[in-house]
Motif scaffolding. Sequence first.
Motif, mmCIF file in Angstrom:
data_model
loop_
_atom_site.group_PDB
_atom_site.id
_atom_site.type_symbol
_atom_site.label_atom_id
_atom_site.label_comp_id
_atom_site.label_asym_id
_atom_site.label_seq_id
_atom_site.Cartn_x
_atom_site.Cartn_y
_atom_site.Cartn_z
ATOM 1 N N ARG A 95 0.827 -1.200 0.000
ATOM 2 C CA ARG A 95 0.000 0.000 0.000
ATOM 3 C C ARG A 95 0.866 1.255 0.000
ATOM 4 O O ARG A 95 0.606 2.212 -0.739
ATOM 5 C CB ARG A 95 -0.913 -0.010 1.228
ATOM 6 N N LYS A 96 1.899 1.260 0.797
ATOM 7 C CA LYS A 96 2.783 2.429 0.823
ATOM 8 C C LYS A 96 3.504 2.616 -0.505
ATOM 9 O O LYS A 96 3.651 3.755 -0.980
ATOM 10 C CB LYS A 96 3.800 2.265 1.952
ATOM 11 N N SER A 97 3.932 1.525 -1.095
ATOM 12 C CA SER A 97 4.604 1.649 -2.389
ATOM 13 C C SER A 97 3.649 2.152 -3.456
ATOM 14 O O SER A 97 4.021 2.947 -4.328
ATOM 15 C CB SER A 97 5.187 0.298 -2.796
ATOM 16 N N GLY A 98 2.364 1.729 -3.403
ATOM 17 C CA GLY A 98 1.372 2.233 -4.358
ATOM 18 C C GLY A 98 1.113 3.720 -4.173
ATOM 19 O O GLY A 98 0.990 4.469 -5.148
ATOM 20 N N GLU A 99 1.034 4.147 -2.914
ATOM 21 C CA GLU A 99 0.844 5.584 -2.661
ATOM 22 C C GLU A 99 2.028 6.395 -3.156
ATOM 23 O O GLU A 99 1.871 7.477 -3.744
ATOM 24 C CB GLU A 99 0.627 5.805 -1.165
ATOM 25 N N ARG A 100 3.218 5.894 -2.947
ATOM 26 C CA ARG A 100 4.398 6.605 -3.437
ATOM 27 C C ARG A 100 4.419 6.677 -4.953
ATOM 28 O O ARG A 100 4.750 7.716 -5.536
ATOM 29 C CB ARG A 100 5.652 5.907 -2.932
ATOM 30 N N ALA A 101 4.035 5.576 -5.613
ATOM 31 C CA ALA A 101 4.010 5.579 -7.075
ATOM 32 C C ALA A 101 2.964 6.552 -7.601
ATOM 33 O O ALA A 101 3.205 7.274 -8.577
ATOM 34 C CB ALA A 101 3.737 4.174 -7.593
ATOM 35 N N ALA A 102 1.790 6.596 -6.943
ATOM 36 C CA ALA A 102 0.746 7.527 -7.382
ATOM 37 C C ALA A 102 1.186 8.978 -7.184
ATOM 38 O O ALA A 102 0.967 9.836 -8.050
ATOM 39 C CB ALA A 102 -0.538 7.252 -6.615
ATOM 40 N N ALA A 103 1.819 9.260 -6.043
ATOM 41 C CA ALA A 103 2.292 10.626 -5.805
ATOM 42 C C ALA A 103 3.377 11.015 -6.808
ATOM 43 O O ALA A 103 3.393 12.144 -7.326
ATOM 44 C CB ALA A 103 2.825 10.743 -4.377
ATOM 45 N N LYS A 104 4.245 10.088 -7.120
ATOM 46 C CA LYS A 104 5.301 10.369 -8.096
ATOM 47 C C LYS A 104 4.719 10.603 -9.483
ATOM 48 O O LYS A 104 5.133 11.527 -10.204
ATOM 49 C CB LYS A 104 6.283 9.204 -8.117
ATOM 50 N N GLN A 105 3.723 9.810 -9.864
ATOM 51 C CA GLN A 105 3.080 9.994 -11.168
ATOM 52 C C GLN A 105 2.328 11.313 -11.224
ATOM 53 O O GLN A 105 2.340 12.012 -12.256
ATOM 54 C CB GLN A 105 2.136 8.826 -11.420
ATOM 55 N N GLN A 106 1.699 11.690 -10.121
ATOM 56 C CA GLN A 106 0.994 12.967 -10.096
ATOM 57 C C GLN A 106 1.963 14.138 -10.220
ATOM 58 O O GLN A 106 1.677 15.123 -10.886
ATOM 59 C CB GLN A 106 0.186 13.077 -8.795
ATOM 60 N N GLN A 107 3.107 14.018 -9.570
ATOM 61 C CA GLN A 107 4.107 15.075 -9.703
ATOM 62 C C GLN A 107 4.643 15.170 -11.122
ATOM 63 O O GLN A 107 4.953 16.258 -11.605
ATOM 64 C CB GLN A 107 5.260 14.804 -8.727
#
Length: 339
Positions: free
Chosen positions: A249-261
């Motif tokens: 879950r944490k890795s998915g949140e990090r990937a989503a935040a990185k993609q949004q940036q």
Amino acid sequence: MLGATPKARKGAPAKLGSVKEAPPAVAPAGNKVPAEEVWEVRPGGMLVQKRGGGLPDDEPSPNVKPVPTIRVKVKHAGVTHEIYISSEASFGELKKLVAAKTGLHPDDQKVLYKDKERDSKAFLDMAGVKDRSKLVVVEDPEAKARRLIEERRNGRLEKAAKAVAAVAAEVDKLAPKVAALDASVRKGEKVAENDVVQVTELLMNELLKLDAVVADGDVKAQRRMQVKRVQKYVETLDAVAVKNAAIVRKSGERAAAKQQQQQLPAQQQQQQPRRQQPPPPQPQYNHHQQPAAAGQTRWEMFDLLSSLPSTSSASSTTTVSSTASSGAPPTNRLDWMLF
């Protein structure tokens, strides 16, 4: 002076007979060392005289009489067997020799001497058995039944012990996998969920095997120990699954935040050209076109009124009021109506 030895002259050689030497020790016949000259060292370091009078271990002492061997006649199922046995042997040893002759198990035998049953721990000479004595051996049904029950019980225990040992061997093979998964999750690394599920299922299968084992005594204690061990590994895997889900879950949140940036600068670049473009022109109407539209509307109203039948003044008044609410100039309406 009487008894005094004359002084030896200067330079004269000394007589050899003046010094007495001990005679050399003569070995006794048979090359045997006397008992008083045989010594041994004990484990504590003490030097003591060797036991047995200096005789070798394999040579019997002359003072000890050998145990005589006797011949007894044993009758079983109408057949007489001659057995050679030591006179100081026990009846249990006699039963073993009878079993070799008759095939009857020693525990199923009942030895009778002088019409009296003899215990297996009793000795022949103490019971009065001599050379050419006669004994009777019969089968004991109760002893046979007890032996069979004991053998079945031992067979079940042996089978249960083998089953527990097999489960322990399988658990030993799965233990390194559990340790590796736990170590990976503790480091914050993501593990495959299928691996966790597979190892858990294998451990649960071994737990079911242990539940099917019925044992007593030491085997039961071993089974209980293996059950606790498997349960501990299953709990460890459950904790690994929970930690792995949190890591995913944490890795998915990090990937989503990185993609949004990464998408944010592109969106800003797309919005800037839209702001620079002028707004689209709005349609403009001339003042000559508006009366034409009003006149067209008046003609449509006139056609509508002309098609209706003539009514009273009240209906005309209602029509006038309804047309007045439409927003057209009242003067033109009245003119058309009067016409």
